[in-house]
Scaffold this active site. Sequence first.
Site, short mmCIF file in Angstrom:
data_model
loop_
_atom_site.label_atom_id
_atom_site.label_comp_id
_atom_site.label_asym_id
_atom_site.label_seq_id
_atom_site.Cartn_x
_atom_site.Cartn_y
_atom_site.Cartn_z
N LYS A 143 0.85 -1.18 0.00
CA LYS A 143 0.00 0.00 0.00
C LYS A 143 0.90 1.24 0.00
O LYS A 143 0.83 2.08 0.91
CB LYS A 143 -0.91 0.00 1.24
CG LYS A 143 -1.80 -1.22 1.37
CD LYS A 143 -2.97 -1.15 0.43
CE LYS A 143 -3.95 -2.28 0.68
NZ LYS A 143 -5.12 -2.23 -0.22
N HIS A 151 2.12 10.64 6.83
CA HIS A 151 2.17 9.39 7.61
C HIS A 151 3.53 9.20 8.28
O HIS A 151 3.61 8.95 9.48
CB HIS A 151 1.85 8.21 6.69
CG HIS A 151 1.94 6.88 7.38
ND1 HIS A 151 0.89 6.33 8.09
CD2 HIS A 151 2.97 6.01 7.50
CE1 HIS A 151 1.26 5.17 8.60
NE2 HIS A 151 2.52 4.95 8.26
N HIS A 154 4.31 11.99 10.90
CA HIS A 154 3.50 11.80 12.10
C HIS A 154 4.08 10.71 12.99
O HIS A 154 4.29 10.90 14.20
CB HIS A 154 2.07 11.45 11.68
CG HIS A 154 1.16 11.16 12.82
ND1 HIS A 154 0.26 10.12 12.79
CD2 HIS A 154 1.00 11.75 14.03
CE1 HIS A 154 -0.42 10.09 13.93
NE2 HIS A 154 0.02 11.06 14.70
N TYR A 191 -11.76 1.05 13.95
CA TYR A 191 -12.12 1.14 12.52
C TYR A 191 -11.22 0.26 11.67
O TYR A 191 -11.69 -0.54 10.85
CB TYR A 191 -12.05 2.60 12.05
CG TYR A 191 -12.18 2.74 10.56
CD1 TYR A 191 -13.43 2.84 9.96
CD2 TYR A 191 -11.05 2.76 9.74
CE1 TYR A 191 -13.56 2.95 8.58
CE2 TYR A 191 -11.17 2.87 8.36
CZ TYR A 191 -12.43 2.98 7.79
OH TYR A 191 -12.53 3.08 6.43
N LYS A 208 -14.87 7.00 9.09
CA LYS A 208 -13.47 7.34 8.80
C LYS A 208 -13.28 8.84 8.59
O LYS A 208 -12.34 9.44 9.10
CB LYS A 208 -12.98 6.57 7.59
CG LYS A 208 -11.50 6.81 7.28
CD LYS A 208 -11.04 6.02 6.07
CE LYS A 208 -9.57 6.28 5.80
NZ LYS A 208 -9.10 5.54 4.60
#
Length: 303
Positions: A143, A151, A154, A191, A208
């Site tokens: 992915k 991402h 963070h 989730y 989401k």
Amino acid sequence: MANVVNSTQSFIYDLYNFYQWSQAMADQRTKGWMLVDSPFPTLVYTMIYFLIVWAGPKLMKNRKPFQLTWALVPYNLAMAALNLYIAVELLCASTKLRYNYLCQPVSKLRHPDEIRIASAVWWYYFSKLLEFCDTFFFILRKKDNQLTFLHVYHHSTMFSLWWIGIKWVPSGSTFLPAMANSFIHVLMYTYYGLSAFGPKVARYLWWKKYLTILQLIQFTTAMIMGINGIRSGCDFPLWMQYTLVIYMISFIVLFGNFYIKAYIEKGSKVFEGNSRSQMHVANGYMNGIEHAMLQNGDCKKLH
């Protein structure tokens, strides 16, 4: 040459003295706790993280993606449970101690509930190391579109910055951002845990989009509270408050940009695409009627 050597030695000596001074200023309640005493474990793990982010996609390039459902479900649900534990611990202990949500000075007391807060903050810091697995799963599942700057920024910075938190300010106003973020992570990992079951379950997971909204609200609130702490002279380390404000601004910009691209611009494109599809259908329908009427000699009815 001698001047360069002397300058280098002086710089190293000053750096060492600063390190010794900073160690002396650290909160003694967390001394000896795992990964806390020295910055090197945190730095080493972060460097390993960057190495895997760089090398992982290259190693997976000619390999098939792993499904990993067997790992994703328990991992995400376990992370949800850990974050729930952290949030509840911080909420209960801060309530007992009657912490002020706007400004809470750091207490060096060894009160059981103060230690309870410090322990929960340590678990919060440690959870940021565990969250590196989010990235590793993306890589193994190929992915790569998920490996955005947001991402990686963070995940890598949170782990390092919260080492600073557990080292110098494991209580006081530190508790609030950790508590709020943990509650949001409960929803987030729940989730992801449920969505790992596949499309049959994922289609029922509608929240989401609202997780990103909650995160933006959290970052904005933390920034405002940091500014208020600086303005009001809150008895909390000033450098920490400035760091918080700058860090939150970076998150607001990055997460805001993600929200705009993922939901506003994407939604506009979907709406535009649907409108065009409806126009094509309508035009096709009218053309079909006109064609039929021409064949039946009813052309005059169209004019």
